[in-house]
Design a protein around this motif. Structure first.
Motif, PDB file in Angstrom:
ATOM      1  N   ILE A  30       0.861  -1.183   0.000  1.00  0.00           N
ATOM      2  CA  ILE A  30       0.000   0.000   0.000  1.00  0.00           C
ATOM      3  C   ILE A  30       0.900   1.237   0.000  1.00  0.00           C
ATOM      4  CG2 ILE A  30      -1.693   1.311   1.377  1.00  0.00           C
ATOM      5  CD1 ILE A  30      -2.835  -1.207   0.039  1.00  0.00           C
ATOM      6  N   GLN A  31       0.673   2.152  -0.967  1.00  0.00           N
ATOM      7  CA  GLN A  31       1.564   3.316  -1.111  1.00  0.00           C
ATOM      8  C   GLN A  31       0.922   4.625  -0.660  1.00  0.00           C
ATOM      9  OE1 GLN A  31       3.945   3.209  -4.779  1.00  0.00           O
ATOM     10  NE2 GLN A  31       2.647   1.582  -5.537  1.00  0.00           N
ATOM     11  N   HIS A  32      -0.434   4.638  -0.595  1.00  0.00           N
ATOM     12  CA  HIS A  32      -1.124   5.885  -0.266  1.00  0.00           C
ATOM     13  C   HIS A  32      -1.686   5.844   1.152  1.00  0.00           C
ATOM     14  CE1 HIS A  32      -0.793   7.384  -4.320  1.00  0.00           C
ATOM     15  NE2 HIS A  32      -1.224   6.223  -4.779  1.00  0.00           N
ATOM     16  N   THR A  33      -1.488   6.916   1.878  1.00  0.00           N
ATOM     17  CA  THR A  33      -2.037   6.975   3.244  1.00  0.00           C
ATOM     18  C   THR A  33      -3.562   7.020   3.195  1.00  0.00           C
ATOM     19  OG1 THR A  33      -1.808   9.383   3.150  1.00  0.00           O
ATOM     20  CG2 THR A  33      -0.052   8.175   4.249  1.00  0.00           C
ATOM     21  N   THR A  34      -4.133   7.454   2.073  1.00  0.00           N
ATOM     22  CA  THR A  34      -5.600   7.486   1.960  1.00  0.00           C
ATOM     23  C   THR A  34      -6.198   6.087   1.785  1.00  0.00           C
ATOM     24  OG1 THR A  34      -5.341   7.961  -0.391  1.00  0.00           O
ATOM     25  CG2 THR A  34      -5.739   9.842   1.067  1.00  0.00           C
ATOM     26  N   THR A  35      -5.361   5.092   1.461  1.00  0.00           N
ATOM     27  CA  THR A  35      -5.865   3.713   1.424  1.00  0.00           C
ATOM     28  C   THR A  35      -5.845   3.171   2.847  1.00  0.00           C
ATOM     29  OG1 THR A  35      -4.967   3.427  -0.810  1.00  0.00           O
ATOM     30  CG2 THR A  35      -5.579   1.436   0.383  1.00  0.00           C
ATOM     31  N   VAL A  36      -6.996   3.236   3.518  1.00  0.00           N
ATOM     32  CA  VAL A  36      -7.086   2.844   4.926  1.00  0.00           C
ATOM     33  C   VAL A  36      -7.009   1.333   5.065  1.00  0.00           C
ATOM     34  CG1 VAL A  36      -8.535   2.962   6.987  1.00  0.00           C
ATOM     35  CG2 VAL A  36      -8.487   4.888   5.401  1.00  0.00           C
ATOM     36  N   LYS A  37      -7.679   0.621   4.153  1.00  0.00           N
ATOM     37  CA  LYS A  37      -7.657  -0.842   4.180  1.00  0.00           C
ATOM     38  C   LYS A  37      -7.651  -1.366   2.754  1.00  0.00           C
ATOM     39  CE  LYS A  37      -8.150  -5.052   5.749  1.00  0.00           C
ATOM     40  NZ  LYS A  37      -7.226  -5.707   6.710  1.00  0.00           N
ATOM     41  N   ALA A 119       2.183 -10.394 -11.953  1.00  0.00           N
ATOM     42  CA  ALA A 119       3.465  -9.681 -11.973  1.00  0.00           C
ATOM     43  C   ALA A 119       3.345  -8.436 -12.849  1.00  0.00           C
ATOM     44  CB  ALA A 119       4.569 -10.599 -12.489  1.00  0.00           C
ATOM     45  N   GLY A 120       2.612  -8.560 -13.954  1.00  0.00           N
ATOM     46  CA  GLY A 120       2.377  -7.402 -14.819  1.00  0.00           C
ATOM     47  C   GLY A 120       1.541  -6.347 -14.111  1.00  0.00           C
ATOM     48  N   ILE A 121       0.533  -6.794 -13.372  1.00  0.00           N
ATOM     49  CA  ILE A 121      -0.315  -5.868 -12.611  1.00  0.00           C
ATOM     50  C   ILE A 121       0.524  -5.155 -11.552  1.00  0.00           C
ATOM     51  CG2 ILE A 121      -2.216  -5.789 -10.926  1.00  0.00           C
ATOM     52  CD1 ILE A 121      -3.444  -8.196 -12.580  1.00  0.00           C
ATOM     53  N   GLN A 122       1.373  -5.942 -10.876  1.00  0.00           N
ATOM     54  CA  GLN A 122       2.216  -5.358  -9.823  1.00  0.00           C
ATOM     55  C   GLN A 122       3.211  -4.348 -10.389  1.00  0.00           C
ATOM     56  OE1 GLN A 122       4.367  -8.229  -7.486  1.00  0.00           O
ATOM     57  NE2 GLN A 122       5.024  -6.717  -5.977  1.00  0.00           N
ATOM     58  N   THR A 123       3.807  -4.688 -11.530  1.00  0.00           N
ATOM     59  CA  THR A 123       4.743  -3.755 -12.171  1.00  0.00           C
ATOM     60  C   THR A 123       4.049  -2.436 -12.483  1.00  0.00           C
ATOM     61  OG1 THR A 123       5.951  -5.602 -13.146  1.00  0.00           O
ATOM     62  CG2 THR A 123       6.300  -3.446 -14.139  1.00  0.00           C
ATOM     63  N   ALA A 124       2.854  -2.543 -13.063  1.00  0.00           N
ATOM     64  CA  ALA A 124       2.090  -1.334 -13.389  1.00  0.00           C
ATOM     65  C   ALA A 124       1.760  -0.547 -12.117  1.00  0.00           C
ATOM     66  CB  ALA A 124       0.806  -1.722 -14.115  1.00  0.00           C
ATOM     67  N   ALA A 125       1.350  -1.259 -11.076  1.00  0.00           N
ATOM     68  CA  ALA A 125       0.958  -0.598  -9.824  1.00  0.00           C
ATOM     69  C   ALA A 125       2.143   0.137  -9.206  1.00  0.00           C
ATOM     70  CB  ALA A 125       0.384  -1.622  -8.842  1.00  0.00           C
ATOM     71  N   GLU A 126       3.314  -0.488  -9.270  1.00  0.00           N
ATOM     72  CA  GLU A 126       4.502   0.156  -8.689  1.00  0.00           C
ATOM     73  C   GLU A 126       4.915   1.386  -9.491  1.00  0.00           C
ATOM     74  OE1 GLU A 126       7.378  -2.965  -8.265  1.00  0.00           O
ATOM     75  OE2 GLU A 126       6.321  -3.820  -6.545  1.00  0.00           O
ATOM     76  N   LEU A 127       4.974   1.230 -10.817  1.00  0.00           N
ATOM     77  CA  LEU A 127       5.433   2.335 -11.660  1.00  0.00           C
ATOM     78  C   LEU A 127       4.478   3.526 -11.617  1.00  0.00           C
ATOM     79  CD1 LEU A 127       6.738   0.480 -14.842  1.00  0.00           C
ATOM     80  CD2 LEU A 127       8.088   1.783 -13.175  1.00  0.00           C
ATOM     81  N   TYR A 128       3.180   3.233 -11.498  1.00  0.00           N
ATOM     82  CA  TYR A 128       2.174   4.300 -11.559  1.00  0.00           C
ATOM     83  C   TYR A 128       1.659   4.692 -10.169  1.00  0.00           C
ATOM     84  CZ  TYR A 128       2.182   4.251 -16.619  1.00  0.00           C
ATOM     85  OH  TYR A 128       2.559   4.385 -17.930  1.00  0.00           O
ATOM     86  N   LYS A 129       2.294   4.135  -9.117  1.00  0.00           N
ATOM     87  CA  LYS A 129       1.928   4.426  -7.733  1.00  0.00           C
ATOM     88  C   LYS A 129       0.434   4.222  -7.463  1.00  0.00           C
ATOM     89  CE  LYS A 129       5.881   7.283  -6.706  1.00  0.00           C
ATOM     90  NZ  LYS A 129       6.696   6.039  -6.843  1.00  0.00           N
ATOM     91  N   ASP A 131      -2.419   1.586  -5.523  1.00  0.00           N
ATOM     92  CA  ASP A 131      -2.640   0.511  -4.561  1.00  0.00           C
ATOM     93  C   ASP A 131      -3.663  -0.475  -5.132  1.00  0.00           C
ATOM     94  OD1 ASP A 131      -0.960   1.744  -2.776  1.00  0.00           O
ATOM     95  OD2 ASP A 131      -2.571   2.768  -1.687  1.00  0.00           O
ATOM     96  N   VAL A 132      -3.315  -1.757  -5.127  1.00  0.00           N
ATOM     97  CA  VAL A 132      -4.291  -2.788  -5.505  1.00  0.00           C
ATOM     98  C   VAL A 132      -5.069  -3.122  -4.240  1.00  0.00           C
ATOM     99  CG1 VAL A 132      -4.641  -5.076  -6.502  1.00  0.00           C
ATOM    100  CG2 VAL A 132      -2.707  -3.676  -7.253  1.00  0.00           C
ATOM    101  N   ILE A 133      -6.337  -2.703  -4.200  1.00  0.00           N
ATOM    102  CA  ILE A 133      -7.080  -2.757  -2.924  1.00  0.00           C
ATOM    103  C   ILE A 133      -8.117  -3.875  -2.864  1.00  0.00           C
ATOM    104  CG2 ILE A 133      -6.773  -0.309  -2.397  1.00  0.00           C
ATOM    105  CD1 ILE A 133      -9.713   0.076  -3.397  1.00  0.00           C
ATOM    106  N   GLY A 134      -8.249  -4.644  -3.916  1.00  0.00           N
ATOM    107  CA  GLY A 134      -9.228  -5.719  -3.826  1.00  0.00           C
ATOM    108  C   GLY A 134      -9.382  -6.414  -5.136  1.00  0.00           C
ATOM    109  N   GLY A 135     -10.273  -7.397  -5.137  1.00  0.00           N
ATOM    110  CA  GLY A 135     -10.513  -8.138  -6.355  1.00  0.00           C
ATOM    111  C   GLY A 135     -11.084  -9.485  -6.063  1.00  0.00           C
TER     112      GLY A 135
END
Lengths: 353, 353
Positions: A30-37, A119-129, A131-135
């Motif tokens: 989780i990279q954003h403080t606004t992502t509480v959970k 891994a592709g999703i994670q790469t995108a999430a890291e580069l674009y900052k 948070d993957v919050i569910g699914g």
């Protein structure tokens, strides 16, 4: 960089549904403080920043319709599924913050394939900052389906709709157009060659930019920041997923205006020009109807022209007119043609036929 | 009430993608002032109420995995797809406000079938006061897939996670359990009968509650309001989608506690008891592992017991213990059995085998 050299195959049933989600998402941070959970409860929880509004968008990619796994590596597919959604957030002039990812997969995919996709999703999430919050991960009776929902935020006054374009505003596009569609044509051709001769070594060197634009598109995360820096508030904005003409028409109809688009101003990469010559295609048609470029199209007031003039990321391609003047392309030969929305689907049918 | 008597068939291609979305969503009304922009731009825009946090959840339903169209009318399916997601929002003790809906469909479905599906979505949205703010309609190479994302909000201090249960808290469940799973068994049996004799008229009268719980489940929208009215802040909460035992285990593991669940306290509808006798099934097993009831399971501090005692919507079914005491079912015969999560998938396999 994105190939899976590993031939291990673990059936998904070995992990079970919860085990699989845990396994695939455990490295997500989780990279954003606004992502509480984030992942791990009935729902994710977000705290909005003060004075901001939230933007929400969703898109589904279906195997056999939006992608072909015979030339789309799973890691690229995961990356692209994220980009397609982030592009819609940036098109609101907002900052993308969170995504949810739902995947339906048939049993023919082993756990290792899902690892590639994530891994592709994670790469995108890291580069674009992001948070993957569910699914949700579920089985499918046939193909692979990915549904992503993206959330972003922006100050209310910065959020840019399709409907705000005014007469005399300038029509501006980021980057260049047509490459993603041509990349698809190159890949389709290679697939046909491979069917006839499986030992043929594809030489994609001269099409590298085209193929990359198709397989690993990048959403224009930089543009909302660039516009803020230039102190430009666009009057209307949309992302280019279906082709330039279709998107211009969306803006004009939503804003109840017309436009003049200048053929000679449409930005094209040299590989687009040379490949169009080779394939005997018209580069303007490709740019107008090609789609999947994930560039942004926006309008700005004429007094903002000095702020954007000469910026390497931005091209002024036309201007907004009164609604009753219609929507037109002004060709290099200075003839005026009515703009029609054909989209890449129509183009595809023609290419097939 | 939910049948399509109309035999008209308009191919989806007659409308095109944008035409189809417009056609299906034109009757949807925005009910919340916080929904700044719904369908019709790159993304929807939401203004959060002051001092609230946003909850986000997503679920995907896949034909042949989560539903069988031979007995699930499309209108019910649309309704259920919304309920499944709202249930997760209510399980956070939050108010559901918006959903996005993405649908992938094969060409075998005519426009009229999509209208049925969206009519169910619209009915759910109206009854539960939800704005449909976006989505995606795409073709599929085979079955029908629906992906819904639901958004809700609540004051931060009211949002209830799975992780807050404390020793001595009471374990409370809403409504009754096991009916949805038994409804599925009844429908599966009728399908087999129909295969052998297509003229047989199914008599589902005595199973009406069970079948309705399976085909038209209702999410517990009333519960967050009821708890606020009773001035009860639950310490942990989850929705019952996979079966009671699996959900209790989720709460205990997330909260690092144990529990005692009392078999004789589990609420069962009379139709569940009579049908279990007829089908020679154990009603406790069905309630523990049946799933799809979409009731809520929560824990409250013991001092809140007077507030919930005797409430017709709520049953106290056990209490929380120290983690090292484990998770147990206390049977009617007063024996202590370790709780295991089997879920309806496992039950299904057994029923098949």
């Amino acid at each position: 960089m994105f190939e899976n050299k590993d031939n291990a195959t673990t059936p998904i049933s070995a992990l079970g549904e919860f085990g699989l989600i845990d396994h695939l998402t455990k490295h997500f941070k989780i990279q954003h403080t606004t992502t509480v959970k984030g992942i791990g409860d009935d729902a994710a929880v977000i705290a909005a920043e003060k004075n901001t509004q939230l933007v929400v968008t969703t898109d589904m990619l279906v195997e056999g319709v939006h992608f072909d796994l015979s030339y789309m590596p799973l890691k690229h597919l995961g990356y692209k599924a994220v980009m397609v959604n982030l592009s819609d957030v940036y098109a609101m002039n907002a900052t993308a913050k969170q995504i949810t990812v739902s995947v339906a997969i048939s049993n023919r995919f082993p756990v290792e394939a899902m690892e590639e996709l994530y891994a592709g999703i994670q790469t995108a999430a890291e580069l674009y900052k992001i948070d993957v919050i569910g699914g949700d991960t579920t089985s499918s009776t046939s193909g692979l389906i990915i549904s992503v929902t993206a959330l972003g935020e922006a100050e209310a006054k910065k959020i840019t709709y399709r409907s705000g374009a005014k007469e005399n505003d300038l029509l501006v596009v980021t980057g260049d157009l047509g490459a993603a569609y041509l990349g698809l044509q190159v890949l389709e051709r290679e697939k046909e060659v491979f069917k006839v001769n499986p030992n043929a070594q594809p030489d994609l060197e001269k099409y590298s930019y085209l193929v990359e634009r198709q397989l690993k598109p990048e959403a224009r995360r930089d543009i909302p920041g660039l516009l803020a820096e230039l102190e430009v508030q666009p009057t209307a904005m949309i992302d280019i997923s279906d082709g330039l003409s279709s998107e211009i028409i969306h803006i004009c109809k939503s804003s109840m205006v017309g436009c003049n688009l200048y053929e000679d101003k449409i930005p094209l990469d040299p590989q687009v020009i040379s490949t169009c010559e080779e394939f005997n295609m018209d580069s303007t048609t490709i740019a107008l109807s090609g789609g999947e470029d994930y560039e942004l199209l926006f309008t700005v007031a004429t007094e903002d022209f000095p702020k954007i003039k000469g910026n390497p990321h931005l091209s002024v391609i036309g201007h907004i007119t009164k609604e009753n003047e219609g929507m037109h392309l002004i060709t290099r030969a200075n003839t005026k043609i009515e703009l029609i929305a054909r989209g890449w689907n129509a183009l595809e049918d023609e290419a097939d036929g």
